[in-house]
Scaffold this motif. Structure first.
Motif, PDB file in Angstrom:
ATOM      1  N   SER A 142      -7.126   1.445 -10.118  1.00  0.00           N
ATOM      2  CA  SER A 142      -7.798   0.195 -10.471  1.00  0.00           C
ATOM      3  C   SER A 142      -7.033  -1.022  -9.953  1.00  0.00           C
ATOM      4  O   SER A 142      -7.541  -1.775  -9.118  1.00  0.00           O
ATOM      5  CB  SER A 142      -7.972   0.102 -11.989  1.00  0.00           C
ATOM      6  N   LEU A 143      -5.822  -1.210 -10.433  1.00  0.00           N
ATOM      7  CA  LEU A 143      -5.051  -2.385 -10.028  1.00  0.00           C
ATOM      8  C   LEU A 143      -4.840  -2.432  -8.518  1.00  0.00           C
ATOM      9  O   LEU A 143      -4.906  -3.501  -7.898  1.00  0.00           O
ATOM     10  CB  LEU A 143      -3.697  -2.389 -10.742  1.00  0.00           C
ATOM     11  N   LEU A 144      -4.586  -1.283  -7.926  1.00  0.00           N
ATOM     12  CA  LEU A 144      -4.253  -1.238  -6.501  1.00  0.00           C
ATOM     13  C   LEU A 144      -5.451  -0.988  -5.585  1.00  0.00           C
ATOM     14  O   LEU A 144      -5.285  -0.874  -4.373  1.00  0.00           O
ATOM     15  CB  LEU A 144      -3.197  -0.153  -6.252  1.00  0.00           C
ATOM     16  N   ALA A 145      -6.661  -0.904  -6.145  1.00  0.00           N
ATOM     17  CA  ALA A 145      -7.843  -0.625  -5.319  1.00  0.00           C
ATOM     18  C   ALA A 145      -8.025  -1.645  -4.196  1.00  0.00           C
ATOM     19  O   ALA A 145      -8.205  -1.267  -3.025  1.00  0.00           O
ATOM     20  CB  ALA A 145      -9.088  -0.542  -6.194  1.00  0.00           C
ATOM     21  N   PRO A 146      -7.985  -2.966  -4.478  1.00  0.00           N
ATOM     22  CA  PRO A 146      -8.129  -3.916  -3.364  1.00  0.00           C
ATOM     23  C   PRO A 146      -6.951  -3.879  -2.402  1.00  0.00           C
ATOM     24  O   PRO A 146      -7.110  -4.147  -1.201  1.00  0.00           O
ATOM     25  CB  PRO A 146      -8.241  -5.279  -4.067  1.00  0.00           C
ATOM     26  N   VAL A 147      -5.768  -3.528  -2.895  1.00  0.00           N
ATOM     27  CA  VAL A 147      -4.606  -3.403  -2.007  1.00  0.00           C
ATOM     28  C   VAL A 147      -4.838  -2.257  -1.026  1.00  0.00           C
ATOM     29  O   VAL A 147      -4.520  -2.355   0.166  1.00  0.00           O
ATOM     30  CB  VAL A 147      -3.313  -3.175  -2.820  1.00  0.00           C
ATOM     31  N   ARG A 148      -5.402  -1.175  -1.509  1.00  0.00           N
ATOM     32  CA  ARG A 148      -5.689  -0.030  -0.635  1.00  0.00           C
ATOM     33  C   ARG A 148      -6.757  -0.391   0.401  1.00  0.00           C
ATOM     34  O   ARG A 148      -6.688   0.052   1.552  1.00  0.00           O
ATOM     35  CB  ARG A 148      -6.139   1.165  -1.462  1.00  0.00           C
ATOM     36  N   GLN A 149      -7.744  -1.179   0.005  1.00  0.00           N
ATOM     37  CA  GLN A 149      -8.778  -1.593   0.952  1.00  0.00           C
ATOM     38  C   GLN A 149      -8.165  -2.469   2.046  1.00  0.00           C
ATOM     39  O   GLN A 149      -8.519  -2.353   3.225  1.00  0.00           O
ATOM     40  CB  GLN A 149      -9.896  -2.351   0.231  1.00  0.00           C
ATOM     41  N   LEU A 150      -7.233  -3.331   1.650  1.00  0.00           N
ATOM     42  CA  LEU A 150      -6.529  -4.161   2.628  1.00  0.00           C
ATOM     43  C   LEU A 150      -5.728  -3.279   3.591  1.00  0.00           C
ATOM     44  O   LEU A 150      -5.744  -3.493   4.814  1.00  0.00           O
ATOM     45  CB  LEU A 150      -5.599  -5.135   1.903  1.00  0.00           C
ATOM     46  N   ARG A 151      -5.033  -2.287   3.044  1.00  0.00           N
ATOM     47  CA  ARG A 151      -4.253  -1.393   3.901  1.00  0.00           C
ATOM     48  C   ARG A 151      -5.156  -0.625   4.862  1.00  0.00           C
ATOM     49  O   ARG A 151      -4.802  -0.425   6.031  1.00  0.00           O
ATOM     50  CB  ARG A 151      -3.432  -0.409   3.071  1.00  0.00           C
ATOM     51  N   ARG A 152      -6.307  -0.183   4.392  1.00  0.00           N
ATOM     52  CA  ARG A 152      -7.231   0.536   5.274  1.00  0.00           C
ATOM     53  C   ARG A 152      -7.639  -0.350   6.451  1.00  0.00           C
ATOM     54  O   ARG A 152      -7.688   0.108   7.601  1.00  0.00           O
ATOM     55  CB  ARG A 152      -8.464   0.979   4.498  1.00  0.00           C
ATOM     56  N   SER A 153      -7.936  -1.617   6.189  1.00  0.00           N
ATOM     57  CA  SER A 153      -8.319  -2.525   7.271  1.00  0.00           C
ATOM     58  C   SER A 153      -7.172  -2.698   8.264  1.00  0.00           C
ATOM     59  O   SER A 153      -7.397  -2.845   9.468  1.00  0.00           O
ATOM     60  CB  SER A 153      -8.724  -3.886   6.701  1.00  0.00           C
ATOM     61  N   TYR A 154      -5.952  -2.670   7.756  1.00  0.00           N
ATOM     62  CA  TYR A 154      -4.769  -2.770   8.622  1.00  0.00           C
ATOM     63  C   TYR A 154      -4.621  -1.498   9.451  1.00  0.00           C
ATOM     64  O   TYR A 154      -4.418  -1.564  10.679  1.00  0.00           O
ATOM     65  CB  TYR A 154      -3.537  -3.007   7.757  1.00  0.00           C
ATOM     66  N   GLU A 155      -4.732  -0.341   8.815  1.00  0.00           N
ATOM     67  CA  GLU A 155      -4.581   0.930   9.523  1.00  0.00           C
ATOM     68  C   GLU A 155      -5.682   1.139  10.555  1.00  0.00           C
ATOM     69  O   GLU A 155      -5.456   1.729  11.608  1.00  0.00           O
ATOM     70  CB  GLU A 155      -4.564   2.085   8.528  1.00  0.00           C
ATOM     71  N   ARG A 156      -6.889   0.650  10.258  1.00  0.00           N
ATOM     72  CA  ARG A 156      -8.011   0.796  11.180  1.00  0.00           C
ATOM     73  C   ARG A 156      -8.011  -0.277  12.272  1.00  0.00           C
ATOM     74  O   ARG A 156      -8.927  -0.343  13.089  1.00  0.00           O
ATOM     75  CB  ARG A 156      -9.323   0.717  10.393  1.00  0.00           C
ATOM     76  N   GLU A 157      -6.982  -1.135  12.258  1.00  0.00           N
ATOM     77  CA  GLU A 157      -6.828  -2.195  13.250  1.00  0.00           C
ATOM     78  C   GLU A 157      -8.004  -3.160  13.237  1.00  0.00           C
ATOM     79  O   GLU A 157      -8.457  -3.656  14.282  1.00  0.00           O
ATOM     80  CB  GLU A 157      -6.630  -1.601  14.647  1.00  0.00           C
ATOM     81  N   ILE A 158      -8.492  -3.466  12.040  1.00  0.00           N
ATOM     82  CA  ILE A 158      -9.583  -4.420  11.862  1.00  0.00           C
ATOM     83  C   ILE A 158      -9.047  -5.793  11.465  1.00  0.00           C
ATOM     84  O   ILE A 158      -9.636  -6.824  11.788  1.00  0.00           O
ATOM     85  CB  ILE A 158     -10.572  -3.906  10.785  1.00  0.00           C
ATOM     86  N   LEU A 159      -7.913  -5.818  10.789  1.00  0.00           N
ATOM     87  CA  LEU A 159      -7.395  -7.047  10.198  1.00  0.00           C
ATOM     88  C   LEU A 159      -7.224  -8.188  11.200  1.00  0.00           C
ATOM     89  O   LEU A 159      -7.492  -9.346  10.849  1.00  0.00           O
ATOM     90  CB  LEU A 159      -6.077  -6.744   9.485  1.00  0.00           C
ATOM     91  N   PRO A 160      -6.773  -7.946  12.461  1.00  0.00           N
ATOM     92  CA  PRO A 160      -6.628  -9.073  13.400  1.00  0.00           C
ATOM     93  C   PRO A 160      -7.932  -9.803  13.701  1.00  0.00           C
ATOM     94  O   PRO A 160      -7.901 -10.939  14.174  1.00  0.00           O
ATOM     95  CB  PRO A 160      -6.062  -8.412  14.659  1.00  0.00           C
ATOM     96  N   TYR A 161      -9.073  -9.170  13.430  1.00  0.00           N
ATOM     97  CA  TYR A 161     -10.370  -9.770  13.746  1.00  0.00           C
ATOM     98  C   TYR A 161     -11.041 -10.380  12.516  1.00  0.00           C
ATOM     99  O   TYR A 161     -12.189 -10.819  12.588  1.00  0.00           O
ATOM    100  CB  TYR A 161     -11.288  -8.707  14.368  1.00  0.00           C
TER     101      TYR A 161
END
Length: 646
Positions: free
Chosen positions: A360-379
């Protein structure tokens, strides 16, 4: 016998001998048997020609594979490829078939043999190759199979390729849905991509030089327009229109408050299925020696590269999440605590808090990490994305925990140690990193309390037994390394093995929590055993390299010096082994060794030695020809798995 008669007989013999020679010359060498290339293994049949010392596939080629045992155990991925080669290069018309099957419901016994039906999907691809690249209209068709019969057509795709690049118009179809679109000469998306449903215009995606401007539902009625982006300004980058882009698009819709706009979107579904189909086909073409692998469609995105500070913060977040997951797995898998919590509501509460922190607490943190791992965050605009993930602007670190109390289900709030207010809207990734560190501290505090409530005496006895085994294993490894480090070449990396073993042992010695000690001791025993096996392999390596060198060396007579000299045979293959592959693995040992990869590195070195000795006795002209164009170690290793004609 007269002179005339002898002359006629001699002429007849010469003609007969010449006819025999040409008959033998007409026999085209061929191969039929086991074959593997890339990730595909099965049986192949093909003809080949010899050019100097090179063996080149030439003419008709068929290659297929299926595994009945895999099907009976669950599911099987079959394949069948057929086409033509021209002196080692795939050319002309090619057909590809990929199956993904599991057992169906029909079974019959005929003539002492079982016949079973299958369920799953069948994917067919057809088109022309020129210079190893797609160069025609390529058709992809995917069928859903039920009881070995076609239930429906999941996808039919027609895309025109020139020199490996998708060009002009294309058509994707699934049931009544048909998507028509156009790309520029370099594969960049352009103009309106229109989806028709039963010949009625249902949706329109409009591109301008690769940028998706907007999506319109029911364009004839001009309603429900989803504005994606204004005309791009600033730094942009061309990317593949693949699953990553579609995930970026979903995030973009979420940032605009239209989070469900692309749920079950037929265009997204068609593009995703089509991209997966071409990924399979391109993989097969590359395995067969072709050059396919260019992106299918290209699109333009705004880009803001991650700064060094952001990268460091994201790496910190990732490390804290991994630590939380490791500790939470140990706490939730502990059978002793599972028994205790039935009689102790506090234990039940704390274990439920572990789940709440993790999920629960870390759910949005995990979503952020997924975007980083999928190389989406720079866009993605970082501040806007964080605001979407934490709509309230941050977190107070508190979670509501529901657990089995003494008499009934109870609710109780959990708050961990240290600062508990995280201003993510104001501080950005730094606050997210602080939140991840807070979750790590909270898990630690729970572990400390639960450690006191577990069966300490039994656990201590178990740890003592494990430490006895660990001491024995570590002593054997340390003695082995001490006797060899300094006497063998440094390039072997034995010092790296020694450093890692000592570091892991010291890290374990610093572990005080009983709950963590048991799992850590078991992990370290496995690590030491793997390091011991790797060390033995590294110690054997100089002898193995000499064995391979001797196998690939022949003695030849030198007429100029009137001496016997040694000459390396299959030079390109031997140099690939000695100058590329062995140094490649040793570099991994010296610079990237860990408990996770020690066993794999040792096994790969031994497997490489065995394979090189096998190849000495095999026909390898074609392999050596392909090695001429390959330099990357991973690609060389892939080529070494493919058998040559016998």
């Amino acid at each position: 016998m007269t002179s005339s008669t002898r002359t006629h007989l001699l002429c007849f013999a010469i003609v007969a001998w010449t006819a025999t020679l040409f008959a033998q010359g007409d026999g085209v060498p061929s191969y039929s048997g086991a074959y593997q290339t890339g990730d595909f293994a099965g049986r192949a049949e093909y003809e080949y020609v010899l050019r100097r010392r090179d063996t080149l596939r030439n003419g008709a080629f068929t290659f297929s594979g299926a595994n009945a045992r895999a099907l009976l155990s669950g599911h099987d991925r079959s394949f069948a490829f057929s086409g033509q080669y021209d002196r080692g290069e795939p050319v002309g018309e090619w057909d590809f078939s990929f199956g993904n099957y599991e057992l169906g419901s029909s079974v019959a016994l005929l003539n002492g043999r079982y016949q079973v039906s299958v369920d799953g999907t069948r994917h067919l691809a057809h088109g022309r190759l020129a210079n190893g690249e797609p160069d025609s209209i390529w058709t992809q068709t995917i069928y859903r199979i039920e009881d070995s019969d076609t239930a429906e057509v999941v996808l039919r795709s027609d895309i025109n390729f020139e020199e490996g690049i998708a060009r002009q118009s294309f058509r994707l179809e699934s049931g009544p849905a048909v998507l028509l679109g156009r790309v520029q000469r370099d594969g960049v998306a352009e103009d309106a991509w229109t989806l028709y449903d039963d010949l009625i215009t249902a949706q329109e995606w409009t591109f301008d030089d690769g940028q998706l401007l907007h999506i319109v539902n029911d364009p004839e009625a001009d309603r429900d327009t989803l504005v994606v982006l204004p005309q791009l300004s600033g730094k942009t980058e061309m990317v593949d229109l693949d699953a990553r882009y579609l995930e970026w698009l979903a995030i973009q819709m979420q940032l605009q408050g239209k989070g469900n706009a692309l749920n079950n979107n037929p265009v997204v579904n068609l593009l995703t299925t089509n991209a997966e189909a071409y990924a399979r086909t391109f993989e097969a073409i590359r395995a067969l020696g072709g050059e396919a692998g260019r992106p299918l469609f290209r699109v333009s995105l705004p880009v803001s590269p991650l700064s060094r500070k952001e990268l460091a913060q994201l790496e910190s977040i990732d490390a804290r999440l991994r630590e939380v997951d490791t500790i939470s797995r140990a706490l939730l898998a502990n059978t002793s605590l599972s028994v205790v919590q039935n009689a102790d509501a506090e234990v039940a509460y704390l274990r439920a808090a572990v789940i709440g922190l993790r999920d629960s607490l870390l759910a949005p943190v995990r979503q952020l990490r997924r975007s980083y791992e999928r190389e989406i965050l720079p866009y993605v605009p970082r501040r806007g994305y964080l605001a979407y993930l934490w709509p309230t602007g941050g977190s107070d670190g508190q979670i509501s925990v529901r657990y089995a109390g003494d008499d009934s289900r109870e609710n109780r709030d959990f708050t961990g140690p240290g600062p508990q207010r995280f201003n993510i809207s104001g501080e950005g990734l730094a606050a997210v990193a602080d939140l991840a560190a807070y979750a790590r501290r909270s898990i630690d505090s729970i572990r400390s309390v639960l450690g006191q409530k577990s069966n300490t005496r039994e656990r201590q006895q178990a740890i003592v037994a494990l430490e006895d085994q660990l001491t024995r294993e570590y002593y054997l490894l340390d003695s082995l390394l001490e006797s060899r480090v300094g006497t063998l070449p440094r390039e072997l990396g034995l010092e790296a093995v020694q450093r890692l073993a000592k570091a892991e042992y010291l890290r374990y010695a610093a572990t005080e929590d009983l709950l963590e000690q048991e799992a850590a001791a078991q992990q370290l025993i496995r690590c030491v055993q793997d390091l011991d096996a790797l060390a033995l392999q590294l110690i054997r390596l100089p002898g193995e390299r000499e064995e391979v060198r001797a196998a690939y060396t022949d003695e030849v007579w030198n007429n100029f010096t009137a001496t016997v000299m040694e000459e390396v045979v299959k030079k390109r293959l031997y140099r690939a082994y000695d100058e590329r592959l062995v140094p490649y693995y040793l570099e991994q040992v010296r610079t990237g060794l860990s408990c996770d990869n020690a066993a794999t590195l040792g096994a790969k070195l031994e497997s490489l030695h065995v394979r090189m000795l096998e190849l000495r006795a095999e026909e390898t002209d074609e392999l050596e020809s392909r090695l001429r164009r390959v330099d990357a170690p991973d690609r060389i290793l892939e080529l070494l798995t493919a058998p040559e004609p016998q």
